[in-house]
Design a protein around this motif. Structure first.
Motif, PDB file in Angstrom:
ATOM      1  N   ASN A 254       1.009  -0.810   0.057  1.00 48.33           N
ATOM      2  CA  ASN A 254       0.126   0.001  -0.084  1.00 48.33           C
ATOM      3  C   ASN A 254       0.605   1.021  -0.138  1.00 48.33           C
ATOM      4  OD1 ASN A 254      -3.018  -1.285   0.450  1.00 48.33           O
ATOM      5  ND2 ASN A 254      -1.839  -2.164   2.268  1.00 48.33           N
ATOM      6  N   ASN A 255       2.496   1.419  -0.224  1.00 50.09           N
ATOM      7  CA  ASN A 255       3.134   2.192  -0.904  1.00 50.09           C
ATOM      8  C   ASN A 255       2.672   2.961  -1.780  1.00 50.09           C
ATOM      9  OD1 ASN A 255       5.373   1.627  -2.306  1.00 50.09           O
ATOM     10  ND2 ASN A 255       5.307  -0.611  -0.588  1.00 50.09           N
ATOM     11  N   ARG A 256       2.902   4.399  -1.993  1.00 48.19           N
ATOM     12  CA  ARG A 256       2.992   4.927  -3.768  1.00 48.19           C
ATOM     13  C   ARG A 256       4.326   5.674  -4.110  1.00 48.19           C
ATOM     14  NH1 ARG A 256       1.230  10.389  -3.284  1.00 48.19           N
ATOM     15  NH2 ARG A 256       0.441  11.197  -1.708  1.00 48.19           N
ATOM     16  N   SER A 257       4.874   5.287  -4.901  1.00 49.10           N
ATOM     17  CA  SER A 257       6.187   6.696  -5.878  1.00 49.10           C
ATOM     18  C   SER A 257       5.739   7.599  -5.443  1.00 49.10           C
ATOM     19  CB  SER A 257       6.668   5.636  -6.397  1.00 49.10           C
ATOM     20  OG  SER A 257       7.806   6.565  -6.848  1.00 49.10           O
ATOM     21  N   VAL A 258       6.080   8.385  -4.997  1.00 45.78           N
ATOM     22  CA  VAL A 258       6.329   9.962  -5.206  1.00 45.78           C
ATOM     23  C   VAL A 258       7.529  10.305  -5.365  1.00 45.78           C
ATOM     24  CG1 VAL A 258       4.317  10.469  -3.793  1.00 45.78           C
ATOM     25  CG2 VAL A 258       6.724  10.063  -2.910  1.00 45.78           C
ATOM     26  N   PRO A 259       7.559  11.439  -5.983  1.00 47.95           N
ATOM     27  CA  PRO A 259       9.099  12.493  -6.670  1.00 47.95           C
ATOM     28  C   PRO A 259       9.615  12.674  -5.419  1.00 47.95           C
ATOM     29  CG  PRO A 259       7.229  13.083  -7.744  1.00 47.95           C
ATOM     30  CD  PRO A 259       6.627  12.350  -6.796  1.00 47.95           C
ATOM     31  N   PRO A 260      11.158  12.915  -5.508  1.00 47.08           N
ATOM     32  CA  PRO A 260      11.479  13.139  -4.405  1.00 47.08           C
ATOM     33  C   PRO A 260      11.644  14.982  -4.057  1.00 47.08           C
ATOM     34  CG  PRO A 260      12.823  12.637  -6.151  1.00 47.08           C
ATOM     35  CD  PRO A 260      12.184  12.368  -6.824  1.00 47.08           C
ATOM     36  N   ASP A 261      11.559  15.051  -3.317  1.00 47.57           N
ATOM     37  CA  ASP A 261      11.222  16.503  -2.240  1.00 47.57           C
ATOM     38  C   ASP A 261      12.780  17.040  -1.279  1.00 47.57           C
ATOM     39  OD1 ASP A 261      10.463  19.003  -1.633  1.00 47.57           O
ATOM     40  OD2 ASP A 261       8.876  17.583   0.321  1.00 47.57           O
ATOM     41  N   PRO A 262      13.604  17.218  -2.525  1.00 51.71           N
ATOM     42  CA  PRO A 262      15.065  17.522  -0.950  1.00 51.71           C
ATOM     43  C   PRO A 262      14.801  18.802  -0.632  1.00 51.71           C
ATOM     44  CG  PRO A 262      14.554  18.814  -3.473  1.00 51.71           C
ATOM     45  CD  PRO A 262      13.543  17.696  -3.264  1.00 51.71           C
ATOM     46  N   HIS A 263      14.276  19.624  -0.654  1.00 52.81           N
ATOM     47  CA  HIS A 263      13.646  20.074   0.408  1.00 52.81           C
ATOM     48  C   HIS A 263      12.588  20.006   2.079  1.00 52.81           C
ATOM     49  CE1 HIS A 263      15.306  23.273  -2.120  1.00 52.81           C
ATOM     50  NE2 HIS A 263      14.402  22.901  -3.287  1.00 52.81           N
ATOM     51  N   ALA A 264      12.753  19.173   2.099  1.00 54.40           N
ATOM     52  CA  ALA A 264      11.463  18.129   3.164  1.00 54.40           C
ATOM     53  C   ALA A 264      12.390  18.675   4.540  1.00 54.40           C
ATOM     54  CB  ALA A 264      10.507  16.560   2.801  1.00 54.40           C
TER      55      ALA A 264
END
Length: 264
Positions: A254-264
């Motif tokens: 139940n996971n999903r791929s998301v774009p990297p967030d370098p500012h998180a």
């Protein structure tokens, strides 16, 4: 040159005898001394009174298991991944005993002791304890410091372990200054925080252990001792009714791929 001699009051062996705390292990300890009493004795090198043993064992019971906490989940998942390593599964759970789970026992005991060590004369009635507690809570609030032992994510209206441990300590005449201050914090903190938080079980256990005179540096160790029994229980239940694979799959499927967030 003679070999060095290493002295210990704990376990020592000869060819035909084992001594522990000055006792013959086989004859004087096995089948005679309960495990809780022995754990106390090992840590303090003095045999506890029956009342001290009762309070100490009540603490161990209070901290042994509290459901599917992170320590329990990681123990089950580690066993799922490495069923050949029971020690690894237990160690994984114990390593999670920190400032949010289990470690509160030590944090609270140390906090209360630090406050008491600054007091010249201890209060002798509830009014005096409330005044000290109020000063303590106000100082923590002003310094934006966390008050260990307050609040619980499940027991919003009161942790059932807390009044029971107070009662046992009262029955045994072992309600000392750490428990008195902790109780007073429970009474006065709403005036400062603007809300009422429960005194949690881990915190009251820390206060009780400190009142027993146990080393502050080892309070987390006693929490881990208690939780070891609980984690063995978690593994035993996992063998009978496994859930670790379902927990793993519920995340994995139940996971999903998301774009990297370098500012998180």
């Amino acid at each position: 040159m003679a070999d060095p001699v290493y002295e210990t009051a704990l376990g020592a062996s000869t060819r035909d005898r084992i001594t522990l705390l000055g006792q013959d292990l086989a004859e004087d300890v096995m089948g005679t001394v309960g495990f809780g009493e022995l754990a106390f004795w090992l840590a303090t090198q003095r045999r506890p009174s029956p009342g001290e043993t009762r309070v100490f064992e009540a603490v161990l019971a209070a901290l042994a298991d509290h459901g599917f906490t992170p320590t329990a989940i990681v123990t089950r998942l580690t066993y799922l991944s490495a069923p050949d390593s029971v020690q690894g599964a237990l160690a994984a759970g114990l390593l999670g005993g920190g400032s949010r789970f289990l470690g509160v026992t030590e944090d609270c005991g140390r906090f209360l002791h630090a406050v008491l060590s600054e007091v010249d004369t201890l209060p002798d009635d509830d009014g005096g304890w409330d005044a000290l507690a109020l000063e303590t809570v106000e100082e923590c609030r002003a310094q934006k410091r966390f008050l260990p032992g307050l609040g619980h994510h499940v027991h919003k209206d009161g942790d059932p372990r807390t009044p029971r441990l107070f009662a046992i300590a009262d029955e045994e005449g072992l309600r000392g200054p750490h428990l008195e201050l902790f109780a007073a914090i429970g009474r006065v903190h709403p005036r400062v925080l603007g809300k009422t938080l429960p005194l949690n079980g881990a915190g009251v256990c820390g206060a009780a252990l400190a009142d027993l005179g146990l080393p502050l540096e080892l309070l987390r160790g006693f929490a881990l001792l208690a939780r070891t029994a609980g984690l063995i229980g978690q593994l035993a239940e996992e063998l009978r009714h496994p859930v670790a694979n379902d927990i793993f799959l519920s995340v994995d499927l139940n996971n999903r791929s998301v774009p990297p967030d370098p500012h998180a």
